[in-house]
Design an enzyme around this catalytic site. Structure first.
Site, short mmCIF file in Angstrom:
data_model
loop_
_atom_site.label_atom_id
_atom_site.label_comp_id
_atom_site.label_asym_id
_atom_site.label_seq_id
_atom_site.Cartn_x
_atom_site.Cartn_y
_atom_site.Cartn_z
N ASP A 30 -4.78 -1.96 -66.35
CA ASP A 30 -4.70 -0.57 -65.88
C ASP A 30 -4.62 0.32 -67.11
OD1 ASP A 30 -3.68 0.56 -62.81
OD2 ASP A 30 -3.71 1.94 -64.52
N GLU A 157 -12.09 -4.98 -48.63
CA GLU A 157 -10.73 -5.45 -48.27
C GLU A 157 -10.32 -4.82 -46.95
OE1 GLU A 157 -7.77 -3.68 -48.27
OE2 GLU A 157 -8.56 -1.75 -48.97
N PHE A 158 -9.55 -5.60 -46.19
CA PHE A 158 -9.10 -5.13 -44.88
C PHE A 158 -7.58 -5.15 -44.80
CE2 PHE A 158 -13.32 -7.10 -44.27
CZ PHE A 158 -14.03 -5.99 -43.87
N LEU A 159 -6.91 -5.02 -45.96
CA LEU A 159 -5.45 -5.08 -45.99
C LEU A 159 -4.84 -3.81 -45.41
CD1 LEU A 159 -5.01 -6.22 -49.72
CD2 LEU A 159 -5.44 -7.64 -47.70
N ARG A 160 -3.74 -3.98 -44.69
CA ARG A 160 -2.98 -2.82 -44.22
C ARG A 160 -1.76 -2.66 -45.10
NH1 ARG A 160 -1.84 -5.31 -38.57
NH2 ARG A 160 -1.85 -7.05 -40.03
N GLU A 161 -1.46 -1.43 -45.47
CA GLU A 161 -0.21 -1.22 -46.20
C GLU A 161 0.94 -1.66 -45.30
OE1 GLU A 161 0.19 2.68 -47.96
OE2 GLU A 161 -1.89 2.61 -48.64
N LYS A 210 -17.10 -2.25 -44.12
CA LYS A 210 -15.77 -1.68 -44.42
C LYS A 210 -15.59 -0.34 -43.70
CE LYS A 210 -12.02 -0.41 -46.38
NZ LYS A 210 -10.73 -1.04 -46.34
N LEU A 256 -3.83 1.06 -30.03
CA LEU A 256 -3.83 1.90 -28.83
C LEU A 256 -2.49 2.61 -28.69
CD1 LEU A 256 -5.74 -0.35 -26.23
CD2 LEU A 256 -6.59 1.66 -27.45
N CYS A 266 -6.56 5.75 -46.21
CA CYS A 266 -7.82 5.09 -45.84
C CYS A 266 -8.57 5.77 -44.70
CB CYS A 266 -7.55 3.64 -45.49
SG CYS A 266 -6.73 2.78 -46.82
C1 UGA Z 1 -6.16 0.64 -42.72
C2 UGA Z 1 -6.81 -0.54 -41.99
O1 UGA Z 1 -6.02 -0.91 -40.86
C3 UGA Z 1 -6.97 -1.74 -42.92
O2 UGA Z 1 -7.66 -2.79 -42.27
C4 UGA Z 1 -7.77 -1.29 -44.15
O3 UGA Z 1 -7.92 -2.33 -45.10
C5 UGA Z 1 -7.05 -0.14 -44.82
O4 UGA Z 1 -6.92 0.95 -43.88
C6 UGA Z 1 -7.88 0.30 -46.00
O5 UGA Z 1 -9.01 0.76 -45.80
O6 UGA Z 1 -7.47 0.07 -47.15
P1 UGA Z 1 -3.64 1.30 -43.38
O7 UGA Z 1 -4.21 2.63 -43.77
O8 UGA Z 1 -2.73 0.61 -44.33
O9 UGA Z 1 -4.84 0.25 -43.08
O10 UGA Z 1 -2.82 1.51 -42.04
P2 UGA Z 1 -3.01 1.24 -40.48
O11 UGA Z 1 -2.01 0.26 -40.04
O12 UGA Z 1 -4.42 0.96 -40.17
O13 UGA Z 1 -2.60 2.66 -39.88
C7 UGA Z 1 -3.37 3.83 -40.20
C8 UGA Z 1 -2.83 5.01 -39.44
O14 UGA Z 1 -3.13 4.89 -38.05
C9 UGA Z 1 -1.32 5.21 -39.54
O15 UGA Z 1 -1.04 6.59 -39.76
C10 UGA Z 1 -0.80 4.78 -38.18
O16 UGA Z 1 0.38 5.44 -37.82
C11 UGA Z 1 -1.96 5.17 -37.28
N1 UGA Z 1 -2.02 4.40 -36.03
C12 UGA Z 1 -2.25 3.06 -36.05
C13 UGA Z 1 -1.86 5.06 -34.81
O17 UGA Z 1 -1.65 6.29 -34.76
N2 UGA Z 1 -1.93 4.34 -33.64
C14 UGA Z 1 -2.16 3.01 -33.64
O18 UGA Z 1 -2.23 2.42 -32.54
C15 UGA Z 1 -2.32 2.35 -34.87
#
Ligand code: UGA
Length: 441
Positions: A30, A157-161, A210, A256, A266
């Site tokens: 980095d 990548e499909f990781l969730r924070e 993606k 949902l 993201c």
């Molecule tokens: C998202 C995707 O889920 C990952 O697969 C992807 O890799 C990542 O973006 C990325 O592109 O790097 P992330 O942003 O970490 O992951 O979080 P999510 O769990 O997807 O939630 C995103 C937002 O949607 C949050 O603000 C959450 O509160 C909201 N959300 C989620 C809802 O309002 N309702 C739901 O039912 C689910």
């Protein structure tokens, strides 16, 4: 294999630690010397469950190291991963400046066979541009004859924070987009130990997969939020509807949950970038503007109802629970919670907030406009209303009788339906959620 990971943000660091856990030798690079110094001491600069502990273990085993000097590690690399930021520009398109500058730097140093992998989320066509830049820089450095040794593979990548390391180790799928079969095999082998189906495809298909994944999930959220608004008007309960449709395997129960909408680094960025990309290719992707509009309207609607029910917020003390864009992270980027807190402040409310992990990051954005409380219950002392904006599990563990005693008015506006099943109205609270059948606006 020897892996060099460039960029140590959420994606780069978590993925780097993950590959070290799979037994590879990982060098993380980095340009931020302060960050590298902290990582070298085993300190993770953000909150991501499990990463801190895994990092320490991997440092102990000698599988991971940190440096600002790409030159010192690139010579050994079998695979080079690019995980630098691609933030949105004002029109929504991804800003590729950092990625291209890394590509130029990599090309100026490369003198051996390597597979380059772009982990950053990038518009279709970018991987080819990155490869072209790397090869061009190799030519400029007098190594034109070696350019064919360098190939590029898109592995989105499909990781969730919040669950990133788990998601890495137990991926649902690994998408590998490549022109070159050998390079694709190398990347398949790199993921050995992860028993997920492989989708081997073209570079363009991988890049678009993606965006399609994130846009589809964002669409699901906006869809259920539309149903929630309708449920409010007709006296239905969106949670039951979500269960009722989610049990259909063609729909699925995930994503949902109705509420104040999606945020984070993201979804907002990627939905806009996909819309932009479609436009650039002369295609009007009609769903996407609606998904974005609905998402913004959720916040507007929640705030409008809050102000209306309270008869204005000016000079009123309002407690806020949750500032992170979702639970289990300290990330406040594009957080709907931060947006609502800012609107409350702008209308003259006295906001006292609590978040289990995101306070430091929120403080940088909200500055002095908000008072931060040390606990959830402290945030509510003397408050006329409590606003729940992030569904942290600990909020459900609070003693609600004690909470009621601390508040001037026991009113809860729940932007995530997080406390909806606790039947707080039976305990003397005025409780309002989203799509629970109680609003006509
Ligand atoms: C998202 C995707 O889920 C990952 O697969 C992807 O890799 C990542 O973006 C990325 O592109 O790097 P992330 O942003 O970490 O992951 O979080 P999510 O769990 O997807 O939630 C995103 C937002 O949607 C949050 O603000 C959450 O509160 C909201 N959300 C989620 C809802 O309002 N309702 C739901 O039912 C689910």
């Amino acid at each position: 294999m020897n892996l060099v990971m460039i960029g140590t943000g959420y994606v780069g660091l978590t993925t780097g630690v993950g590959f070290a856990m799979l037994g590879h030798k990982v060098a993380c690079v980095d340009i931020d010397a302060g960050k590298i110094a902290r990582l070298d001491l085993g300190e993770v600069p953000f909150y991501e469950p499990g990463v801190q502990e895994a990092l320490k273990t991997m440092q102990g085993s000698g599988n991971i190291l940190f440096t600002t000097d790409l030159k010192s590690v690139i010579g050994n690399a079998d695979v080079l991963m690019l995980a630098v930021g691609t933030p949105p520009k004002s029109a929504g398109e991804a800003d590729l400046t950092a990625l291209f500058s890394v590509a130029d730097h990599v090309g100026s140093l490369l003198d051996h066979e390597v597979v380059v992998v772009t982990k950053s989320t990038v518009p279709v066509g970018t991987n080819r541009l990155v490869l072209a830049r790397i090869r061009e820089a190799m030519k400029e450095a007098g190594r034109e004859g070696l350019t064919s040794l360098v190939n590029i593979v898109s592995v989105p990548e499909f990781l969730r924070e919040g669950t990133a390391l788990e998601d890495f180790l137990h991926s649902d799928r690994i998408v590998i987009g490549a022109d070159d079969g050998i390079a694709a095999q190398t990347i398949d082998k790199l993921h050995e130990g992860i028993t997920a189906p492989r989708v081997i495809t073209s570079i363009e298909s991988a890049e678009l997969t993606k965006y399609a994944a994130n846009a589809f999930l964002a669409t699901k959220i906006s869809f259920i939020n539309e149903i929630a608004n309708l449920a409010d008007r007709v006296g239905a309960d969106v949670r039951d509807i979500a269960r009722g449709i989610g049990l259909d395997p063609r729909i699925g129960p995930a994503f949902l949950r109705a509420g104040i909408g999606y945020g984070g680094s993201c979804f907002p960025k990627d939905v806009s970038a996909l819309e932009q990309l479609s436009g650039e290719h002369g295609y009007s992707f009609r769903l996407l503007p609606a998904v974005i509009e609905v998402n913004g309207r959720q916040r507007d609607l929640f705030f409008k109802r809050l102000v209306r029910d309270l008869g204005g917020v000016k000079g009123r003390r309002i407690a806020v629970w949750g500032l992170a864009f979702k639970p289990d992270t300290d990330d406040v980027r594009e957080s709907a919670a931060i947006d609502i807190a800012q609107r409350l402040c702008a209308q003259g409310a006295e906001v006292v907030a609590y978040d289990p992990k995101a306070t430091d990051n929120a403080r940088m954005v909200l500055a002095d406009s908000v008072v931060f409380a040390p606990t959830a219950i402290d945030a509510c002392s003397g408050a006329e209303a409590l606003v729940v904006l992030t569904e942290w599990p600990e909020f459900r563990e609070v003693s609600f009788p004690a909470l009621k005693d601390r508040m001037i008015e026991p009113r809860i506006f729940d932007g995530r339906n997080h406390l909806a099943d606790l039947h707080l109205s039976q305990h003397g609270f005025t409780y309002r959620g989203i799509g629970l059948g109680s609003y006509d606006v």
